[in-house]
Design an enzyme around this catalytic site. Sequence first.
Site, PDB file in Angstrom:
ATOM      1  N   ASP A 353      21.274  27.909 111.335  1.00 50.16           N
ATOM      2  CA  ASP A 353      20.722  28.887 112.281  1.00 50.16           C
ATOM      3  C   ASP A 353      19.294  28.490 112.654  1.00 50.16           C
ATOM      4  OD1 ASP A 353      20.065  29.623 109.535  1.00 50.16           O
ATOM      5  OD2 ASP A 353      19.036  31.343 110.411  1.00 50.16           O
ATOM      6  N   HIS A 684      27.811  23.418 108.577  1.00 53.82           N
ATOM      7  CA  HIS A 684      27.535  24.466 109.575  1.00 53.82           C
ATOM      8  C   HIS A 684      26.145  24.254 110.177  1.00 53.82           C
ATOM      9  CE1 HIS A 684      28.001  28.593 111.147  1.00 53.82           C
ATOM     10  NE2 HIS A 684      26.702  28.710 110.921  1.00 53.82           N
ATOM     11  N   ASP A 732      35.078  21.500 104.047  1.00 49.23           N
ATOM     12  CA  ASP A 732      34.177  20.802 104.983  1.00 49.23           C
ATOM     13  C   ASP A 732      34.532  21.197 106.410  1.00 49.23           C
ATOM     14  OD1 ASP A 732      32.251  19.159 106.002  1.00 49.23           O
ATOM     15  OD2 ASP A 732      33.526  17.371 105.954  1.00 49.23           O
ATOM     16  N   GLU A 741      27.081  25.178 104.599  1.00 45.35           N
ATOM     17  CA  GLU A 741      25.896  25.127 105.455  1.00 45.35           C
ATOM     18  C   GLU A 741      24.971  24.013 104.921  1.00 45.35           C
ATOM     19  OE1 GLU A 741      24.591  28.892 106.761  1.00 45.35           O
ATOM     20  OE2 GLU A 741      23.037  28.054 108.048  1.00 45.35           O
TER      21      GLU A 741
HETATM   22  O1  9MR Z   1      20.887  30.523 100.580  1.00 48.26           O
HETATM   23  C1  9MR Z   1      21.066  31.902 100.784  1.00 48.26           C
HETATM   24  C2  9MR Z   1      21.928  32.428  99.678  1.00 48.26           C
HETATM   25  O2  9MR Z   1      21.251  32.325  98.445  1.00 48.26           O
HETATM   26  C3  9MR Z   1      22.296  33.872  99.971  1.00 48.26           C
HETATM   27  O3  9MR Z   1      23.236  34.299  99.007  1.00 48.26           O
HETATM   28  C4  9MR Z   1      22.880  34.003 101.359  1.00 48.26           C
HETATM   29  C5  9MR Z   1      23.223  35.426 101.730  1.00 48.26           C
HETATM   30  O4  9MR Z   1      22.117  36.209 101.844  1.00 48.26           O
HETATM   31  O5  9MR Z   1      21.982  33.500 102.316  1.00 48.26           O
HETATM   32  C6  9MR Z   1      21.692  32.148 102.132  1.00 48.26           C
HETATM   33  O6  9MR Z   1      20.764  31.740 103.067  1.00 48.26           O
HETATM   34  C7  9MR Z   1      21.160  31.621 104.406  1.00 48.26           C
HETATM   35  C8  9MR Z   1      20.202  32.481 105.186  1.00 48.26           C
HETATM   36  O7  9MR Z   1      20.425  33.813 104.886  1.00 48.26           O
HETATM   37  C9  9MR Z   1      20.283  32.222 106.681  1.00 48.26           C
HETATM   38  N1  9MR Z   1      20.137  30.820 106.953  1.00 48.26           N
HETATM   39  C10 9MR Z   1      21.121  30.009 106.288  1.00 48.26           C
HETATM   40  C11 9MR Z   1      21.011  30.167 104.796  1.00 48.26           C
HETATM   41  C12 9MR Z   1      21.998  29.262 104.062  1.00 48.26           C
HETATM   42  O8  9MR Z   1      23.308  29.635 104.234  1.00 48.26           O
END
Ligand code: 9MR
Length: 873
Positions: A353, A684, A732, A741
């Site tokens: 994102d 992602h 994947d 991600e």
């Molecule tokens: O890395 C984050 C993980 O520890 C959390 O459980 C999750 C849900 O809140 O969010 C992950 O972080 C994401 C973030 O919220 C938005 N950008 C992408 C991050 C990686 O997936």
Amino acid sequence: MFRRSGRSRRVRLLLGVAATAGLLAGGLVAPAGAAEPVDEAPEVIVNGDFSAGTAPWWSTANSPVAVSDGRLCADVPAGTANAWDAIVGQSGLALTAGEGYTLSYTATSTVPVTIRANVQRATEPWTTELATAQPVGTTAERVTETFTAGADHEAAQLVFQIGGGAEALTFCVDDVSLRGGTAPPPYEPDTGSPVRVNQVGYLTHGPKGGTFVTGETGPQVWTLDSADGTRLAGGTTTPASVDTASRQHVHTFDFSAVTTPGEGYTVTVAGEKSEPFAIGDDLYASLRTDALAYFHHNRSGIEIDADIVGEQYARPAGHLGVSPNQGDNDVPCQPGVCDYRLNAAGGWYDAGDHGKYVVNGGISVAQLMSTFERTLYEENADAGPLGDGALRLPEHGNATPDILDEARWELEFLMRMQVPAGKPLAGMAHHKLHDKEWTGLPTRPDRDPQPRELHPPTTAATLNLAATAAQCARLFQVYDAGFAAQCREAARTAWTAAKAHPDILADPQDGTGGGAYNDNDVRDEFYWAAAELYLTTGEDAYRQEVLRSPLHGDTDAVFPRGGMSWGSVAGLGALNLSTVPGKLSADQLTTVRGMVTEAADGYAADSARAAYGLPYAPDDGHFVWGSNSQVANNMVVLGSAHDLTGRTAYRDAVLRGMDYLLGRNALNQSYITGYGERDSRNQHHRFWANQLDPALPHPAPGSLAGGPNDAIQDPVAQAELRGCAPSMCYIDDIESWSTNEITINWNAPLAWVASYVDDLGSGAPARARCEVTYTSHRWDGGFTTQVVVKNTGALTIRPWRLDWTFADQQRVTDTWGADVRQSGPRTTAEALGWNLTLAPGGTVRFGFNGRSTGLVNDPRAFRLNDRACGTTS
Ligand code: 9MR
């Protein structure tokens, strides 16, 4: 909990729904709340009660959806012509010909309307399996329809067509269910060969282990063969029964005794051959560079230039206010949060994102700075590959190490997130900045049309700023004293603001358009920030904050068994307290170093016990979102413990961690793009989205996938991985954002460990080949230093050359006995014509006078003709 919505590709396909034909009216209508028939048939709909947010539901762009009171509600505009001009739907539904299905849902509309609820093909000719017309009014009514599928569908869709009304309305739907067919077969991914190895390779003198998945209970014969089929070694496997994380029956095998460098080696067990791998001394140089390039690729606010990254990865600058971008150079707050706008351009995009989060930016930039800081104090660490001109980024020739240039890109952004003086909560940092709504995939950063918003300041973000700006101040002092002063000031201000507002927490619900990154325990952020401020300023007040923290000395709290993370950062402070020179007493130093080694003992034991060798065994057995970064963070602790103690057990656990990340795992998967035969390549990401658009690139080499996550929060994982064992909950696929991600805070520890393992070279135990005695006499503003270099190895060195880096502002003025040259903090002493030769057992002496300001420490890490040297003082 946040969810992404708006899968633009699928929405585009749906705009052709106009061709939908045939309507069958007359569903069964029951009052809302009526008892549901017990139905054991499998559920085809994902997230039908909207407890997990809006995904994977989508809507046409004219009818945005949100979850309201546990229902999915769409605002439908007035005056659309046809029912299909406004749609809410879900795609990806697998149906089997001849099987019966029951669709049920509860719907309301603020204006009475007749909707169409269809189950149909997702592409032309949009053939319907079920087509209904259903009046919907203000009273919730439950609708149930049954049908028998006429054809097999891999990915049909359910659509509520809600357009065609003269008036604007809000349509809400709840408890959507489509049951029928037979349960999907249990998840069995194609994992290739059951013989699992590090698909890149093994250091010549490092441990070399692999894992064999088998139902056999007795030992099996293994052989190690070179590329031309020559058998180099063999033995029998060690049965290890069931690996709990994967629930697989496995054996292990070990070929550490093989130290013949080469490529294309394979291990064969019971007729099954592994992926090929190398044995060698120089396996990780490119991984270090690639892992760090990730940050430049993901910079916001700067063009990513083809000359640096190559054509396929080049892209225009994102979020500078050029249409359709809204621009991060002039960002308002969310409504009601503040009355000012900030220039918060720059920094790195968090992940797939385009959000920029101070909390997550903090740990990431800290780990980059620590990758560099390690080279100042650890004699086996080489600053060269991180230096000016060494990495792929634009800031070459500025006499500042490239890795610090990269860090600065983020640090400047973090400081821009600080609330200006004179405003409420001045000195705190806004938690984050991101899009108002989630965008779909793909979206190149410069094409993101969403409004950008600042979210409220929090204590956690403020302490992230304090900690990283403090570390910045001490590292930049020798390269740019003005910038260092700016960092120091920002750090102090942030600390004071956090002390004044110690419990302003991020809202866990604030997850639309970006992640919430909420954290309700900021004791660890206080510990980290106090540690960094202390190390930088030497001031006792900060030291007292460290010593008074309830976390100080509590290994399990500082280094959780499941690993440090963006929400658990005390370990960052403890690691630096252990390795960066400061004024802790011997006892205090013993305490912090004791935490590091005790934690490392635990991770090393976990690794030694694991059939796949990974140093990650969380207490509850669950693999979390981003589990690969937890593995990597445990490797950082292990590597640091190895630096501190020289104990091989710690180094071996780091190397086994590399094996795990690079293919020795339950899925035979290398989680790093471009490394290994079976690498992740569809992570992602909104620009590196080749899976969705072949004109776009795959993730750049060196990008670490999040990895197995048994909570499988995204719809692809939910559809494909149901029932998976913890270490196998990974796919994947670009849409699997909860398992696949890529982010800055996952690549940052990867960069640290890639540096560490590259510095290990062959993995041979460090032998003292030289020894440096460095003796300084200091006075106010100056010093005289005598250096004695002794060749303790067996080879003659001619001509000799000694390199080191000052951690502070020491300037050599006049010299004797060697040609001493200084460029910034990097200093080289070279032989003069008369003392070119340094024979085994021989010594050379030289010295210099110099000037110094501020903190002065003797350098501790020296390299004699590129070889690390031990020191005696
Ligand atoms: O890395 C984050 C993980 O520890 C959390 O459980 C999750 C849900 O809140 O969010 C992950 O972080 C994401 C973030 O919220 C938005 N950008 C992408 C991050 C990686 O997936």
